[in-house]
Design an enzyme around this catalytic site. Sequence first.
Site, PDB file in Angstrom:
ATOM      1  N   SER A 408     -28.587  64.022  43.848  1.00 16.77           N
ATOM      2  CA  SER A 408     -28.211  62.664  44.254  1.00 16.77           C
ATOM      3  C   SER A 408     -29.424  61.753  44.327  1.00 16.77           C
ATOM      4  O   SER A 408     -29.303  60.550  44.135  1.00 16.77           O
ATOM      5  CB  SER A 408     -27.589  62.682  45.658  1.00 16.77           C
ATOM      6  OG  SER A 408     -26.363  63.317  45.651  1.00 16.77           O
ATOM      7  N   HIS A 429     -23.382  63.868  38.016  1.00 14.59           N
ATOM      8  CA  HIS A 429     -23.366  63.644  39.465  1.00 14.59           C
ATOM      9  C   HIS A 429     -21.937  63.516  39.983  1.00 14.59           C
ATOM     10  O   HIS A 429     -21.279  62.499  39.767  1.00 14.59           O
ATOM     11  CB  HIS A 429     -24.181  62.376  39.784  1.00 14.59           C
ATOM     12  CG  HIS A 429     -24.332  62.134  41.246  1.00 14.59           C
ATOM     13  ND1 HIS A 429     -23.942  60.957  41.841  1.00 14.59           N
ATOM     14  CD2 HIS A 429     -24.808  62.923  42.232  1.00 14.59           C
ATOM     15  CE1 HIS A 429     -24.188  61.043  43.143  1.00 14.59           C
ATOM     16  NE2 HIS A 429     -24.713  62.216  43.401  1.00 14.59           N
ATOM     17  N   GLU A 441     -20.760  60.461  37.611  1.00 15.46           N
ATOM     18  CA  GLU A 441     -21.795  59.694  36.910  1.00 15.46           C
ATOM     19  C   GLU A 441     -22.548  60.625  35.955  1.00 15.46           C
ATOM     20  O   GLU A 441     -22.970  61.711  36.356  1.00 15.46           O
ATOM     21  CB  GLU A 441     -22.771  59.083  37.927  1.00 15.46           C
ATOM     22  CG  GLU A 441     -22.135  57.953  38.734  1.00 15.46           C
ATOM     23  CD  GLU A 441     -22.992  57.465  39.897  1.00 15.46           C
ATOM     24  OE1 GLU A 441     -23.021  56.258  40.144  1.00 15.46           O
ATOM     25  OE2 GLU A 441     -23.628  58.305  40.566  1.00 15.46           O
ATOM     26  N   ASN A 479     -23.930  55.353  44.899  1.00 20.15           N
ATOM     27  CA  ASN A 479     -24.638  55.429  46.174  1.00 20.15           C
ATOM     28  C   ASN A 479     -25.516  54.208  46.386  1.00 20.15           C
ATOM     29  O   ASN A 479     -25.718  53.768  47.517  1.00 20.15           O
ATOM     30  CB  ASN A 479     -25.477  56.708  46.245  1.00 20.15           C
ATOM     31  CG  ASN A 479     -24.598  57.933  46.418  1.00 20.15           C
ATOM     32  OD1 ASN A 479     -23.426  57.811  46.795  1.00 20.15           O
ATOM     33  ND2 ASN A 479     -25.128  59.103  46.136  1.00 20.15           N
TER      34      ASN A 479
HETATM   35  P1  NAD Z   1     -25.818  72.909  50.036  1.00 17.59           P
HETATM   36  O1  NAD Z   1     -26.986  73.072  50.908  1.00 17.59           O
HETATM   37  O2  NAD Z   1     -24.469  72.887  50.619  1.00 17.59           O
HETATM   38  O3  NAD Z   1     -25.821  74.078  48.952  1.00 17.59           O
HETATM   39  C1  NAD Z   1     -26.930  74.444  48.227  1.00 17.59           C
HETATM   40  C2  NAD Z   1     -26.757  75.912  47.821  1.00 17.59           C
HETATM   41  O4  NAD Z   1     -27.763  76.238  46.868  1.00 17.59           O
HETATM   42  C3  NAD Z   1     -26.924  76.891  48.984  1.00 17.59           C
HETATM   43  O5  NAD Z   1     -25.780  77.725  49.043  1.00 17.59           O
HETATM   44  C4  NAD Z   1     -28.154  77.684  48.624  1.00 17.59           C
HETATM   45  O6  NAD Z   1     -28.101  79.035  49.023  1.00 17.59           O
HETATM   46  C5  NAD Z   1     -28.187  77.557  47.124  1.00 17.59           C
HETATM   47  N1  NAD Z   1     -29.502  77.746  46.538  1.00 17.59           N
HETATM   48  C6  NAD Z   1     -30.673  77.208  46.925  1.00 17.59           C
HETATM   49  N2  NAD Z   1     -31.654  77.597  46.099  1.00 17.59           N
HETATM   50  C7  NAD Z   1     -31.109  78.413  45.180  1.00 17.59           C
HETATM   51  C8  NAD Z   1     -31.609  79.115  44.050  1.00 17.59           C
HETATM   52  N3  NAD Z   1     -32.902  79.048  43.716  1.00 17.59           N
HETATM   53  N4  NAD Z   1     -30.741  79.834  43.318  1.00 17.59           N
HETATM   54  C9  NAD Z   1     -29.452  79.908  43.647  1.00 17.59           C
HETATM   55  N5  NAD Z   1     -28.923  79.251  44.685  1.00 17.59           N
HETATM   56  C10 NAD Z   1     -29.744  78.515  45.446  1.00 17.59           C
HETATM   57  O7  NAD Z   1     -26.106  71.600  49.172  1.00 17.59           O
HETATM   58  P2  NAD Z   1     -25.073  70.562  48.519  1.00 17.59           P
HETATM   59  O8  NAD Z   1     -24.709  69.540  49.516  1.00 17.59           O
HETATM   60  O9  NAD Z   1     -24.024  71.305  47.825  1.00 17.59           O
HETATM   61  O10 NAD Z   1     -26.006  69.836  47.450  1.00 17.59           O
HETATM   62  C11 NAD Z   1     -26.405  70.451  46.276  1.00 17.59           C
HETATM   63  C12 NAD Z   1     -26.905  69.403  45.288  1.00 17.59           C
HETATM   64  O11 NAD Z   1     -25.868  68.458  45.055  1.00 17.59           O
HETATM   65  C13 NAD Z   1     -28.093  68.604  45.772  1.00 17.59           C
HETATM   66  O12 NAD Z   1     -28.920  68.339  44.673  1.00 17.59           O
HETATM   67  C14 NAD Z   1     -27.466  67.320  46.297  1.00 17.59           C
HETATM   68  O13 NAD Z   1     -28.325  66.210  46.190  1.00 17.59           O
HETATM   69  C15 NAD Z   1     -26.309  67.143  45.338  1.00 17.59           C
HETATM   70  N6  NAD Z   1     -25.174  66.350  45.849  1.00 17.59           N
HETATM   71  C16 NAD Z   1     -24.704  66.516  47.124  1.00 17.59           C
HETATM   72  C17 NAD Z   1     -23.613  65.779  47.556  1.00 17.59           C
HETATM   73  C18 NAD Z   1     -23.046  65.962  48.945  1.00 17.59           C
HETATM   74  O14 NAD Z   1     -22.255  65.114  49.382  1.00 17.59           O
HETATM   75  N7  NAD Z   1     -23.369  67.030  49.653  1.00 17.59           N
HETATM   76  C19 NAD Z   1     -22.999  64.876  46.689  1.00 17.59           C
HETATM   77  C20 NAD Z   1     -23.474  64.749  45.384  1.00 17.59           C
HETATM   78  C21 NAD Z   1     -24.565  65.495  44.982  1.00 17.59           C
END
Ligand code: NAD
Length: 636
Positions: A408, A429, A441, A479
Amino acid sequence: MKHWTLEHEQGGIAVATLDRAGESANALSAEVMAELGELLDGLDRQPPKGLIFRSAKPAGFIAGADIDEFSQLDTPARGRALVARGWELFNRLAAVPYPTLALVRGHCLGGGLELALACRYLLAVDEPGTRLGLPEVMLGIFPGWGGMLRLPQRVGPGAALDLMLTGRTVDAQRARKMGLADDCVPPRVMDAAARQLLLSGQPRRPLPLLQRLLGGPLKGVVARGARRQVAKKARPEHYPAPYAIIELWQKHGGNALAAPEIVDRIIASPTARNLLRVFRLQERLKGFGKDGDFTAKHVHVIGAGVMGGDIAAWCALRGLRVTLQDQDIGRIAPAIQRAAKLFTRKLRDPLLARAAFDRLIPDPEGQGVAHADVVIEAIFENTDAKHALFRQLEPRLKPGAVLASNTSSLKLEDLRTVLQRPERLVGIHFFNPVAMMPLVEVVAAEGADPAALQAACAFVRQIDKLPLPVRSAPGFLVNAVLAPYMLAALRAVDDGIAPETVDAALLAFGMPMGPVELVDTVGLDVALAAGRQLADGAEAPRCLAGRVAAGQLGKKSGRGFYDWSSGKPAKAAAGAVPAGLAEKLVRPLVDRTQALVDAGIVADADLADAGVIFGTGFAPFTGGPLNHRRTGGRAI
Ligand code: NAD
């Protein structure tokens, strides 16, 4: 005839086939309707034993009226003439002395269903593409060609109003269960079944007594209930069409020509024009996935957290084979459980749910990488972690595979520095919650490979989301426009306006959720971090920083601006809304949208409007923020 062919079979049955010239799907244009009139003229002179309507298009039966003709409805007289054209023709069809049957395969929507309803029999072909419905309300109009008369007669007023007021569609089996279709058969027997039913002399199944009462003496009660339901979702000043449908059914037997003032009001309303615009914008977004021949069979998702887990589940739901990787199996398990719930809810059929479940494969070792057509990274928002991952991934990717990040807030230009072929990294995204948000996106960093971007758009379409191409910039489009809007709302709270009042003002404007509740939902910590990144260095609102410091992070912590201990925000009664509050709070969003168009982050104003509507739920009846400003919308 240009669009119809009429064949006379041995046994005296006539078959009318619609194959609208020059189009991939059938729509009821003025020409198609005029030819149908001629076709009926001919059959008046030489009545057949029975008449079957079918489509020659693989896409479906009939998708509805020709919506391009709607934009020519610039005077009330033209609007009424359009209604009269279909109302009279379908009444005529309903009154022919010989039996008629619509053989419905694929989509049968709007005017298409009204034609089918005017036939004596409706035979639905049971295959996944078959969908029947009257979605006019979603375009801000009403089913004026007999739908409001005949659908309630066929399925009872409750079910009919539900379909007409929500625009929901039903499949072949459901259509049969509710009495909309007389029968539903597999494709291989459809032709024989159609001929048999046509000549069966079988009378229509009568409506149960209760349904007849509800459509007769108890109409008023049904109409009141329907109005109450609609009022929960749509205000009459924003969305007049559902209220018009109820009134036309209740007081005019579904005949819009009996109430020309209603026709004039609906057709002249900006809502109908704007919803039509939104429909077209949606078609335009769909078009981004059409070029090229990329099709994904296998998707590999890394990170089974909030986003990765739900992205994987969604892809499996949409028919793709998915491998889901995380650091260990324990972190994948909750995502699989969530997915199982999603499949049960969305697919209803246990066999289909099971098949989707089988397509989603936990893959802690990451073996799927080497086979995947699309690899989506959704791990922690941390550049070093993503670099380490990309270094391992790149040598194992299939040659044409798409490599995407769901980040994001990190710059793709920074993330791709560790790649041998940096141009292949794209942003895909998604928004949270993945299953509910239609927009995705597709982010292009400077110099990104056009083929990779094209493939990413095709993939997004393949899983039934709407791709919006954007250029890499902080917050992309969605965003970036939400940040100044949420900030303005929280500044209003700092100024002493109650959160309830702020939210009430924006709900009245037409937003699906108030901005303070939105902050509670996304998390106050996330909003604070996003605000820092996107708000040009301005100081965070006191009400936000204070709560974050106190550990009140919103819904996820049980308390933010509201108390969420019951799972819903506990809101006190809103105070009187200060004049001009909604305008003041929406203006920064509109300004930012314009600035992003000017900076070329999104290609043009229409696409920006589409992105903001489908990415944030921005009041669709306005036609989008920039359209709203351009057309002198009341509020800005
Ligand atoms: P989260 O913390 O819920 O999940 C991340 C997961 O990745 C965890 O389960 C972790 O164990 C795993 N992980 C970390 N390093 C790893 C690796 N090297 N190999 C395998 N697994 C690994 O995070 P999230 O909220 O799902 O966000 C993930 C991505 O999505 C981020 O880049 C975030 O910016 C993006 N994003 C989040 C949202 C939101 O609303 N939460 C919305 C759009 C985009």
